[in-house]
Each structure stands twice: as C-alpha cells, then as structure tokens.
Design a protein around this motif. Structure first.
Motif, PDB file in Angstrom:
ATOM      1  N   THR A  82      22.735  -1.110  -9.067  1.00  0.00           N
ATOM      2  CA  THR A  82      21.603  -0.345  -9.599  1.00  0.00           C
ATOM      3  C   THR A  82      20.564  -1.364 -10.077  1.00  0.00           C
ATOM      4  N   SER A  83      21.028  -2.335 -10.895  1.00  0.00           N
ATOM      5  CA  SER A  83      20.134  -3.361 -11.445  1.00  0.00           C
ATOM      6  C   SER A  83      20.975  -4.587 -11.812  1.00  0.00           C
ATOM      7  N   THR A  84      20.511  -5.765 -11.448  1.00  0.00           N
ATOM      8  CA  THR A  84      21.288  -6.978 -11.789  1.00  0.00           C
ATOM      9  C   THR A  84      21.320  -7.164 -13.310  1.00  0.00           C
ATOM     10  N   ASN A  85      20.252  -6.765 -14.013  1.00  0.00           N
ATOM     11  CA  ASN A  85      20.271  -6.878 -15.479  1.00  0.00           C
ATOM     12  C   ASN A  85      21.368  -5.987 -16.072  1.00  0.00           C
ATOM     13  N   ASP A  86      21.467  -4.747 -15.556  1.00  0.00           N
ATOM     14  CA  ASP A  86      22.494  -3.844 -16.081  1.00  0.00           C
ATOM     15  C   ASP A  86      23.888  -4.371 -15.772  1.00  0.00           C
ATOM     16  N   LYS A 108      20.202  -5.704  -2.843  1.00  0.00           N
ATOM     17  CA  LYS A 108      19.398  -4.488  -2.966  1.00  0.00           C
ATOM     18  C   LYS A 108      19.645  -3.836  -4.317  1.00  0.00           C
ATOM     19  N   GLN A 109      18.599  -3.360  -4.990  1.00  0.00           N
ATOM     20  CA  GLN A 109      18.792  -2.615  -6.244  1.00  0.00           C
ATOM     21  C   GLN A 109      18.363  -1.170  -6.036  1.00  0.00           C
ATOM     22  N   THR A 110      19.193  -0.244  -6.523  1.00  0.00           N
ATOM     23  CA  THR A 110      18.813   1.162  -6.366  1.00  0.00           C
ATOM     24  C   THR A 110      18.049   1.674  -7.585  1.00  0.00           C
ATOM     25  N   GLY A 112      16.113  -0.782  -9.825  1.00  0.00           N
ATOM     26  CA  GLY A 112      15.593  -2.033 -10.380  1.00  0.00           C
ATOM     27  C   GLY A 112      14.653  -1.733 -11.540  1.00  0.00           C
ATOM     28  N   LYS A 113      14.801  -2.465 -12.630  1.00  0.00           N
ATOM     29  CA  LYS A 113      14.013  -2.161 -13.832  1.00  0.00           C
ATOM     30  C   LYS A 113      12.889  -3.164 -14.040  1.00  0.00           C
ATOM     31  N   GLY A 114      11.720  -2.647 -14.422  1.00  0.00           N
ATOM     32  CA  GLY A 114      10.591  -3.508 -14.733  1.00  0.00           C
ATOM     33  C   GLY A 114      10.302  -3.463 -16.225  1.00  0.00           C
ATOM     34  N   ARG A 115       9.265  -4.137 -16.665  1.00  0.00           N
ATOM     35  CA  ARG A 115       8.887  -4.107 -18.072  1.00  0.00           C
ATOM     36  C   ARG A 115       8.278  -2.757 -18.410  1.00  0.00           C
ATOM     37  N   GLN A 116       8.224  -2.443 -19.685  1.00  0.00           N
ATOM     38  CA  GLN A 116       7.587  -1.222 -20.198  1.00  0.00           C
ATOM     39  C   GLN A 116       8.114   0.037 -19.499  1.00  0.00           C
ATOM     40  N   ASN A 119       9.698   0.782 -12.920  1.00  0.00           N
ATOM     41  CA  ASN A 119      10.793   0.354 -12.056  1.00  0.00           C
ATOM     42  C   ASN A 119      10.335  -0.771 -11.128  1.00  0.00           C
ATOM     43  N   TRP A 120      11.300  -1.494 -10.603  1.00  0.00           N
ATOM     44  CA  TRP A 120      10.984  -2.631  -9.729  1.00  0.00           C
ATOM     45  C   TRP A 120      11.503  -2.287  -8.338  1.00  0.00           C
ATOM     46  N   VAL A 121      10.577  -2.127  -7.404  1.00  0.00           N
ATOM     47  CA  VAL A 121      10.945  -1.730  -6.043  1.00  0.00           C
ATOM     48  C   VAL A 121      11.753  -2.875  -5.415  1.00  0.00           C
ATOM     49  N   LYS A 179      -2.576 -11.071  -6.745  1.00  0.00           N
ATOM     50  CA  LYS A 179      -1.548 -10.031  -6.614  1.00  0.00           C
ATOM     51  C   LYS A 179      -0.204 -10.535  -7.115  1.00  0.00           C
ATOM     52  N   LYS A 180       0.610  -9.579  -7.577  1.00  0.00           N
ATOM     53  CA  LYS A 180       1.878  -9.977  -8.212  1.00  0.00           C
ATOM     54  C   LYS A 180       2.962 -10.225  -7.171  1.00  0.00           C
ATOM     55  N   VAL A 181       3.628 -11.365  -7.324  1.00  0.00           N
ATOM     56  CA  VAL A 181       4.680 -11.715  -6.367  1.00  0.00           C
ATOM     57  C   VAL A 181       6.041 -11.738  -7.055  1.00  0.00           C
ATOM     58  N   CYS A 182       6.032 -11.858  -8.381  1.00  0.00           N
ATOM     59  CA  CYS A 182       7.313 -11.943  -9.107  1.00  0.00           C
ATOM     60  C   CYS A 182       7.190 -11.290 -10.472  1.00  0.00           C
ATOM     61  N   GLY A 183       8.243 -10.613 -10.883  1.00  0.00           N
ATOM     62  CA  GLY A 183       8.314 -10.042 -12.229  1.00  0.00           C
ATOM     63  C   GLY A 183       9.567 -10.542 -12.925  1.00  0.00           C
ATOM     64  N   ILE A 184       9.482 -10.676 -14.238  1.00  0.00           N
ATOM     65  CA  ILE A 184      10.616 -11.187 -15.016  1.00  0.00           C
ATOM     66  C   ILE A 184      10.898 -10.204 -16.158  1.00  0.00           C
ATOM     67  N   LEU A 185      12.142  -9.808 -16.281  1.00  0.00           N
ATOM     68  CA  LEU A 185      12.518  -8.892 -17.364  1.00  0.00           C
ATOM     69  C   LEU A 185      13.630  -9.540 -18.187  1.00  0.00           C
ATOM     70  N   GLY A 201      16.133 -11.497 -15.972  1.00  0.00           N
ATOM     71  CA  GLY A 201      16.148 -10.880 -14.637  1.00  0.00           C
ATOM     72  C   GLY A 201      14.895 -11.260 -13.869  1.00  0.00           C
ATOM     73  N   ILE A 202      15.094 -11.725 -12.648  1.00  0.00           N
ATOM     74  CA  ILE A 202      13.958 -12.207 -11.850  1.00  0.00           C
ATOM     75  C   ILE A 202      13.917 -11.456 -10.516  1.00  0.00           C
ATOM     76  N   GLY A 203      12.752 -10.903 -10.202  1.00  0.00           N
ATOM     77  CA  GLY A 203      12.568 -10.241  -8.907  1.00  0.00           C
ATOM     78  C   GLY A 203      11.389 -10.896  -8.200  1.00  0.00           C
TER      79      GLY A 203
HETATM   80  C1  BTN Z   1       8.257  -6.614 -14.371  1.00  0.00           C
HETATM   81  O1  BTN Z   1       8.002  -5.451 -14.716  1.00  0.00           O
HETATM   82  O2  BTN Z   1       7.355  -7.351 -13.978  1.00  0.00           O
HETATM   83  C2  BTN Z   1       9.648  -7.160 -14.432  1.00  0.00           C
HETATM   84  C3  BTN Z   1      10.399  -6.929 -13.145  1.00  0.00           C
HETATM   85  C4  BTN Z   1      11.789  -7.549 -13.167  1.00  0.00           C
HETATM   86  C5  BTN Z   1      12.584  -7.239 -11.927  1.00  0.00           C
HETATM   87  C6  BTN Z   1      13.894  -7.959 -11.893  1.00  0.00           C
HETATM   88  S1  BTN Z   1      14.726  -7.785 -10.350  1.00  0.00           S
HETATM   89  C7  BTN Z   1      16.159  -8.494 -11.018  1.00  0.00           C
HETATM   90  C8  BTN Z   1      16.321  -7.955 -12.418  1.00  0.00           C
HETATM   91  N1  BTN Z   1      17.031  -6.697 -12.414  1.00  0.00           N
HETATM   92  C9  BTN Z   1      16.272  -5.685 -12.797  1.00  0.00           C
HETATM   93  O3  BTN Z   1      16.631  -4.489 -12.853  1.00  0.00           O
HETATM   94  N2  BTN Z   1      15.024  -6.122 -13.088  1.00  0.00           N
HETATM   95  C10 BTN Z   1      14.920  -7.553 -12.938  1.00  0.00           C
END
Ligand code: BTN
Length: 322
Positions: A82-86, A108-110, A112-116, A119-121, A179-185, A201-203
């Motif tokens: 679901t999410s590597t962070n979880d 693959k994450q089903t 994926g979580k983003g900030r605030q 979700n992270w596609v 444009k955004k290429v990476c997000g960190i949570l 967590g890095i995507g």
């Molecule tokens: C953002 O909102 O910019 C943060 C996105 C973080 C995505 C990564 S992907 C790996 C890790 N697992 C998650 O569920 N989220 C982070």
C-alpha cells in the motif's frame, strides 16, 4: 549473478557446479529469473546467455550496486505494497531492534502517501518508491532537518546520474524545469523529547512517459527531462549513497547548520516572491534566508516570518506559481 559477467553462453552444467545445485535446479532458477523480467536465451548444447540488462528492481540488483556502510545493508523488497512508509512503520512496531538504515522498497504502491494528506501516484515499473528507517539521536523538533538533508541527497543524485540540474522547492519537493520529479514524506514516532525512529519515504518519477490529468502540468520524470530510460536500481542506489554521506555527518556532528549553505544553493525559493500557507494563515513576501533549523525565513511588507512547515509556492520564470 553468474550470467551478468559473461558475454557468452554458460552451460547448465557449469552453472550447476559453480552454485552447487542440480541441472534441474538450474532450469528452475532460470525460469524464475525469466519470470522476473530477465531476458535469458537458452540454447541446446550451449547453455544460457543474458541478452540485455533490463530495468529490474529486486534485492539482488540493489545489493549488488550499494557500497554503503549501513543504509540499505538490510533491503526489504516487495512487489506491491500500500505504502512503503506504512510497511516500514509496521516493521519497526513489530521489531524495535530492526537495523538502523533498513530500506523498504516496492515496485508499486496502491496507496502511496504524500504530504498534507495527498496521495502519491505510484505506478508499477516507472517510478521508485522506498523508505529508509532511521534511529537518530534527535528531538522531534529537529526531524524536519532530516527531510531537508534528504532533498539535498536526491538533488545531488539526480544531478550526478542524469546531468540534469534539479533544485528544491522548500521544504523538500525536488523540481526540474519547474515541475516536480520527487517527493519526500518524513514520519516519526517519539517519546516526549526524543525521537524513537524516523521513516524517510522517497518517491521519484523515473521512467514515467506521462501523468494523469490532475498532475500533468505539475509533474515530470527523469525520462521526460533527459530523454533517457534509466535503470531504477541505479537511481535508488545513487540516492541512498548520497544520503548516507550526508546523514553520517548529520548524525555525527548533530549540527544542521553544516548543511544550510548547500541547501540554500539548491533552494529555488531563495530571494523569490512566495505565497505561504501555514497555521491557517496566508502571507506573501520574499524568501531571505534558511534558519538554523531549516525554517524558511520570509520578509513581508511589515514583518519577518519564520515557518517550519506548511505549503509554499514558487514563482516560475513565466510568472506562474507552482
Ligand atoms: C509529497 O507529497 O511530495 C511526498 C511524497 C512522498 C512519496 C513517497 S513514495 C515512498 C514513500 N511511501 C509513501 O507512501 N510515500 C513516500
């Protein structure tokens, strides 16, 4: 892997005797590798030949690339999460003795979580999704510093492997050409004034060709920007290696001020007009500095405001905000 180092066919007999396994076991292993995506040619009386090196992410591909001391020494690989962070959180809760620097990776994450709460596609085989479990000796207030250091590590790794110039939109969005290429949570668990563990967590969008409607104007990938199909294992290894170098300094010296200059050089908001939303307040002003704890310091028309978390816009060359 034996086949990787050879330009010629290797017989099943040779593989079997080198690995101390039967011919039947060789056949079974070759089928399993083919299923994982390796392109292996089999020829009667000749044996097996690895045709080309595909973009495969698995434990072997990562461990054979990583030359780190402790980050990624323990790599836990999953085909889907679901999410590597979880998953990382579940792992530390089940085993508090898990090694510092353990990395949880998935194809693959089903969910994926983003900030605030976003979700992270996370589509299969195009991006990289991983979380690093850390046990730093810091207070909860200092945790955002690790996020900023991670941004520096990702930007450095991208610059190194693609020669593309990336920058950071405060606090930690890695941006190429607007444009955004990476997000960190970053998530943590803490006692009153001591962090128990931090999960970074890095995507990264690596080989994505396109993005769905809502994010298509804001997101990009290393492939779109460089025109090159990269090996995702190379990208993960480069980020982990850059991160380890910085994190070791941080954990050793416990001094974020050592990173401020590097961060400011990469920070795209520096000396720019920004709109910032924090604690239900919205302000407009010019970014004039990064504080000792990684705060963004904004000069407004009548005040100087320091923010440690929140959403901050970035003005692009064409005057648009992202
Ligand atoms: C953002 O909102 O910019 C943060 C996105 C973080 C995505 C990564 S992907 C790996 C890790 N697992 C998650 O569920 N989220 C982070």
């Amino acid at each position: 892997m034996l086949l990787k180092g050879s330009n010629d066919f290797i017989s099943g007999e040779k593989i079997g005797s080198t690995l101390f396994i039967s011919r039947a076991a060789v056949c079974k292993n070759i089928s399993a590798l083919k299923k994982e995506g390796y392109n292996i040619e089999s020829a009667t009386n000749k044996g097996y030949l690895l045709i080309d090196d595909k973009d495969i992410v698995n434990k072997f591909e990562l461990e054979s690339r990583l030359k780190t001391e402790f980050i990624g020494k323990n790599c836990l690989f999953y085909s889907e999460l679901t999410s590597t962070n979880d998953q990382a959180k579940k792992i530390v809760n089940e085993n508090t003795n898990i090694e510092n620097g353990t990395v949880v990776i998935t194809e693959k994450q089903t969910n994926g979580k983003g900030r605030q709460g976003r979700n992270w596609v996370s589509p299969e085989k195009s991006g990289v999704y991983f979380s690093i479990i850390l046990k730093p000796n810091i207070t909860p207030m200092e945790t955002p510093q690790i996020t900023l250091i991670t941004g520096i590590a990702v930007a450095n790794a991208i610059n190194k492997i693609t020669k593309l110039k990336s920058g950071i939109k405060w606090p930690n969005d890695v941006i190429i050409n607007g444009k955004k290429v990476c997000g960190i949570l970053t998530e943590m668990t803490a006692e009153v004034d001591k962090v128990k563990y931090v999960i970074v967590g890095i995507g990264i969008n690596v080989n994505n060709d396109k993005f769905e409607n809502i994010i298509k104007d804001k997101a990009t990938s290393l492939k779109i920007e460089s025109g090159i199909n990269l090996k995702r294992a190379d990208v993960i290894a480069a980020v982990i290696e850059e991160f380890e170098v910085l994190y070791k300094i941080y954990a050793d010296k416990k001094d974020f001020s050592l990173f401020i200059d590097r961060y400011k050089k990469l920070c795209l908001n520096m000396n720019k007009q920004v709109k910032a939303v924090f604690k239900d307040r919205q302000i407009t002003g010019t970014v004039c500095d990064i504080g000792q704890n990684g705060q963004l310091i904004i000069k407004t028309s009548n005040d100087t405001v320091s923010i440690i978390s929140g959403e901050v816009s970035l003005t692009l060359k064409d005057g648009k905000y992202i």
